[in-house]
Write a protein that holds these residues in place. Structure first.
Motif, PDB file in Angstrom:
ATOM      1  N   LEU A 109      -4.503   0.772  13.546  1.00 10.63           N
ATOM      2  CA  LEU A 109      -4.144   0.317  12.208  1.00 10.63           C
ATOM      3  C   LEU A 109      -3.213  -0.896  12.264  1.00 10.63           C
ATOM      4  N   HIS A 110      -3.599  -1.957  11.516  1.00 14.38           N
ATOM      5  CA  HIS A 110      -2.794  -3.173  11.419  1.00 14.38           C
ATOM      6  C   HIS A 110      -2.078  -3.278  10.067  1.00 14.38           C
ATOM      7  N   ILE A 111      -2.755  -2.835   9.000  1.00 22.28           N
ATOM      8  CA  ILE A 111      -2.230  -3.009   7.639  1.00 22.28           C
ATOM      9  C   ILE A 111      -2.232  -1.650   6.935  1.00 22.28           C
ATOM     10  N   LEU A 112      -1.054  -1.249   6.440  1.00 22.96           N
ATOM     11  CA  LEU A 112      -0.929   0.010   5.716  1.00 22.96           C
ATOM     12  C   LEU A 112      -0.186  -0.259   4.413  1.00 22.96           C
ATOM     13  N   CYS A 113      -0.834   0.052   3.301  1.00 23.89           N
ATOM     14  CA  CYS A 113      -0.238  -0.161   1.977  1.00 23.89           C
ATOM     15  C   CYS A 113      -0.110   1.174   1.255  1.00 23.89           C
ATOM     16  N   LEU A 114       1.140   1.563   0.970  1.00 24.13           N
ATOM     17  CA  LEU A 114       1.440   2.799   0.246  1.00 24.13           C
ATOM     18  C   LEU A 114       2.236   2.509  -1.026  1.00 24.13           C
ATOM     19  N   GLU A 115       2.150   1.304  -1.489  1.00 26.71           N
ATOM     20  CA  GLU A 115       2.896   0.843  -2.663  1.00 26.71           C
ATOM     21  C   GLU A 115       2.586   1.683  -3.903  1.00 26.71           C
ATOM     22  N   ASN A 116       3.617   1.882  -4.733  1.00 30.11           N
ATOM     23  CA  ASN A 116       3.449   2.481  -6.057  1.00 30.11           C
ATOM     24  C   ASN A 116       2.842   3.882  -5.996  1.00 30.11           C
ATOM     25  N   MET A 142     -10.650   3.985  14.211  1.00 28.79           N
ATOM     26  CA  MET A 142     -10.939   2.553  14.298  1.00 28.79           C
ATOM     27  C   MET A 142     -10.432   1.797  13.074  1.00 28.79           C
ATOM     28  N   LEU A 143      -9.755   2.494  12.165  1.00 30.14           N
ATOM     29  CA  LEU A 143      -9.248   1.848  10.960  1.00 30.14           C
ATOM     30  C   LEU A 143      -8.272   0.732  11.307  1.00 30.14           C
ATOM     31  N   ILE A 144      -8.474  -0.409  10.662  1.00 36.03           N
ATOM     32  CA  ILE A 144      -7.574  -1.547  10.812  1.00 36.03           C
ATOM     33  C   ILE A 144      -6.754  -1.743   9.536  1.00 36.03           C
ATOM     34  N   LYS A 145      -7.377  -1.486   8.380  1.00 37.38           N
ATOM     35  CA  LYS A 145      -6.680  -1.638   7.104  1.00 37.38           C
ATOM     36  C   LYS A 145      -6.868  -0.393   6.259  1.00 37.38           C
ATOM     37  N   LEU A 146      -5.755   0.147   5.743  1.00 33.48           N
ATOM     38  CA  LEU A 146      -5.784   1.317   4.867  1.00 33.48           C
ATOM     39  C   LEU A 146      -4.904   1.019   3.655  1.00 33.48           C
ATOM     40  N   ASN A 147      -5.502   1.015   2.481  1.00 34.72           N
ATOM     41  CA  ASN A 147      -4.779   0.728   1.250  1.00 34.72           C
ATOM     42  C   ASN A 147      -4.824   1.949   0.339  1.00 34.72           C
ATOM     43  N   LEU A 148      -3.657   2.557   0.136  1.00 33.90           N
ATOM     44  CA  LEU A 148      -3.512   3.731  -0.717  1.00 33.90           C
ATOM     45  C   LEU A 148      -2.579   3.456  -1.890  1.00 33.90           C
ATOM     46  N   ALA A 149      -2.408   2.200  -2.238  1.00 38.33           N
ATOM     47  CA  ALA A 149      -1.481   1.813  -3.297  1.00 38.33           C
ATOM     48  C   ALA A 149      -1.888   2.397  -4.645  1.00 38.33           C
ATOM     49  N   LEU A 186       2.486   3.886  15.079  1.00 33.17           N
ATOM     50  CA  LEU A 186       1.435   2.904  14.811  1.00 33.17           C
ATOM     51  C   LEU A 186       1.812   1.571  15.452  1.00 33.17           C
ATOM     52  N   LYS A 187       1.623   1.485  16.733  1.00 33.59           N
ATOM     53  CA  LYS A 187       2.130   0.367  17.536  1.00 33.59           C
ATOM     54  C   LYS A 187       1.494  -0.979  17.194  1.00 33.59           C
ATOM     55  N   LYS A 188       0.320  -0.974  16.542  1.00 30.85           N
ATOM     56  CA  LYS A 188      -0.353  -2.228  16.212  1.00 30.85           C
ATOM     57  C   LYS A 188      -0.101  -2.678  14.779  1.00 30.85           C
ATOM     58  N   LEU A 189       0.725  -1.926  14.052  1.00 34.06           N
ATOM     59  CA  LEU A 189       0.967  -2.237  12.649  1.00 34.06           C
ATOM     60  C   LEU A 189       1.674  -3.586  12.509  1.00 34.06           C
ATOM     61  N   THR A 190       1.087  -4.464  11.664  1.00 33.49           N
ATOM     62  CA  THR A 190       1.693  -5.772  11.408  1.00 33.49           C
ATOM     63  C   THR A 190       2.239  -5.887   9.995  1.00 33.49           C
ATOM     64  N   SER A 191       1.686  -5.110   9.044  1.00 27.69           N
ATOM     65  CA  SER A 191       2.124  -5.179   7.652  1.00 27.69           C
ATOM     66  C   SER A 191       2.255  -3.773   7.093  1.00 27.69           C
ATOM     67  N   LEU A 192       3.436  -3.475   6.521  1.00 26.57           N
ATOM     68  CA  LEU A 192       3.701  -2.156   5.963  1.00 26.57           C
ATOM     69  C   LEU A 192       4.324  -2.327   4.578  1.00 26.57           C
ATOM     70  N   ASN A 193       3.636  -1.815   3.557  1.00 21.59           N
ATOM     71  CA  ASN A 193       4.109  -1.932   2.176  1.00 21.59           C
ATOM     72  C   ASN A 193       4.428  -0.542   1.645  1.00 21.59           C
ATOM     73  N   LEU A 194       5.714  -0.303   1.390  1.00 21.89           N
ATOM     74  CA  LEU A 194       6.197   0.977   0.875  1.00 21.89           C
ATOM     75  C   LEU A 194       6.903   0.805  -0.470  1.00 21.89           C
ATOM     76  N   SER A 195       6.699  -0.313  -1.121  1.00 24.93           N
ATOM     77  CA  SER A 195       7.436  -0.612  -2.346  1.00 24.93           C
ATOM     78  C   SER A 195       7.054   0.322  -3.490  1.00 24.93           C
ATOM     79  N   ALA A 196       7.981   0.431  -4.452  1.00 26.70           N
ATOM     80  CA  ALA A 196       7.755   1.205  -5.681  1.00 26.70           C
ATOM     81  C   ALA A 196       7.405   2.660  -5.392  1.00 26.70           C
ATOM     82  N   ASN A 197       8.243   3.294  -4.563  1.00 21.65           N
ATOM     83  CA  ASN A 197       8.177   4.735  -4.335  1.00 21.65           C
ATOM     84  C   ASN A 197       9.531   5.338  -4.691  1.00 21.65           C
ATOM     85  N   HIS A 198       9.833   6.509  -4.133  1.00 22.39           N
ATOM     86  CA  HIS A 198      11.116   7.168  -4.386  1.00 22.39           C
ATOM     87  C   HIS A 198      11.843   7.423  -3.074  1.00 22.39           C
ATOM     88  N   LEU A 199      11.715   6.525  -2.143  1.00 21.26           N
ATOM     89  CA  LEU A 199      12.301   6.707  -0.819  1.00 21.26           C
ATOM     90  C   LEU A 199      13.817   6.544  -0.866  1.00 21.26           C
TER      91      LEU A 199
END
Length: 331
Positions: free
Chosen positions: A237-244, A213-220, A257-270
């Motif tokens: 899930l609507h918002i996933l933050c994996l920044e930094n 039932m998670l809608i927002k997950l922030n792991l920055a 994640l078909k309902k995802l509206t915001s995805l933050n992957l900045s400041a990684n090593h991708l």
């Protein structure tokens, strides 16, 4: 009790606030709401314990270092707002406030909680952010009615395995602590909608599959090298933050994640993004700044709702041709 009311009335007068409360002692004794926020108070008198009918007490934004012991006599208190003071501890009998439903102690200097604190079993909303706490007792599990918990910006290195009893908890903020691991009982919270873990030192994730039932997950701002859980289970899930973090690759399950509206992957090593990212058809915002990307997947052009795209500080990426795009930080 009447003498206590009289003493409280005298104190109110002494600080120049008599115009804000009834002057009639009978009416004063009957008040249910008292707001003394932002009055530059350095103490509360013991006579406040005579206000036995108080249901709401607000003393936010003062300079209180201690609370009077008599605060524990306010057994009808349901909402206690004591944010942004200088409290270093709570009265030992604080747990006598059995009627408390909402408790806000944000922005104080608490280093520990009295053992009676865990007797506040009617709490549904608890905010203890921005204190100096480093320990919660296993008795935290007694607070089974909690719906909203904020423990961010403290000094927790570990947390007790006490969350399994909180079946209706929907908001949990553990950000900006010193956590390297998470209690396994987190996976037992079935109703969780928001989980904020930003600014810790997590290297591995507990099983998140149960949080469907998670809608927002922030792991920055953690130390994640990989995502070792099955993201496909997080179907709401609507918002996933994996920044930094330290991510070099992303799992294919991200694309489910078909309902995802915001995805933050900045400041990684991708070095690349999965081609299947074009399946995230509800994506509104994508941030991949500060990585090592040399190209973007062609499938990005399949994202019909993408409005904001951040791709700066990679390897000379150009703005893709996406009709819906309103903002991109490179040309």
């Amino acid at each position: 009790m009447r003498e206590g009311i009289r003493e409280f009335a005298q104190w109110i007068k002494s600080i120049g606030l008599e115009h804000t409360l009834p002057r009639n002692l009978t009416q004063l004794e009957a008040i249910t709401t008292l707001d003394l926020s932002r009055k530059k108070l350095t103490f509360l008198p013991e006579s406040i314990g005579a206000l036995q009918n108080l249901s709401v007490l607000k003393i936010t934004g003062n300079r209180l270092k201690v609370l009077p012991k008599s605060i524990s006599l306010l057994t009808n208190l349901r909402n206690f707002q004591c944010e942004n003071n200088l409290l270093e501890h709570l009265p030992e009998d604080f747990g006598n406030l059995h009627s408390l439903v909402i408790l806000n102690l944000n922005g104080n200097q608490l280093t520990a909680l009295p053992s009676s604190f865990y007797d506040l079993t009617n709490l549904t909303r608890l905010t203890l952010a921005v204190n100096r706490l480093s320990h919660l007792d296993i008795a935290f599990k007694n607070l089974k009615k909690l719906l909203h918990v904020s423990l961010d910006t403290n000094y927790f290195e570990t947390l007790p395995d006490s969350f399994g009893s909180m079946k209706s908890l929907y908001f949990l903020d553990l950000s900006f602590n010193k956590l390297t691991t998470l209690p396994s009982s987190l996976s037992e919270i079935k109703e969780l909608e928001t989980l904020i873990l930003e600014g810790n030192a997590l290297q591995n994730l507990p099983s998140l599959e149960s949080h469907d039932m998670l809608i927002k997950l922030n792991l920055a701002s953690n130390q994640l090298h990989s995502i070792d859980c099955n993201l496909s289970k997080l179907e709401d899930l609507h918002i996933l933050c994996l920044e930094n973090n330290l991510l070099q690759t992303l799992p294919q399950s991200l694309c489910t994640l078909k309902k995802l509206t915001s995805l933050n992957l900045s400041a990684n090593h991708l070095t690349h993004l999965p081609e299947c990212i074009g399946q995230l058809t509800q994506l509104y915002e994508l941030d991949v700044e500060d990585n090592a990307l040399t190209s973007l997947p062609n499938s990005l052009e399949n994202l019909p709702l993408l409005k904001n795209l951040y791709i700066a500080n990679n390897h000379d990426l150009k703005r893709p041709n996406i009709p819906s795009l309103e903002y991109c930080d490179v040309e």
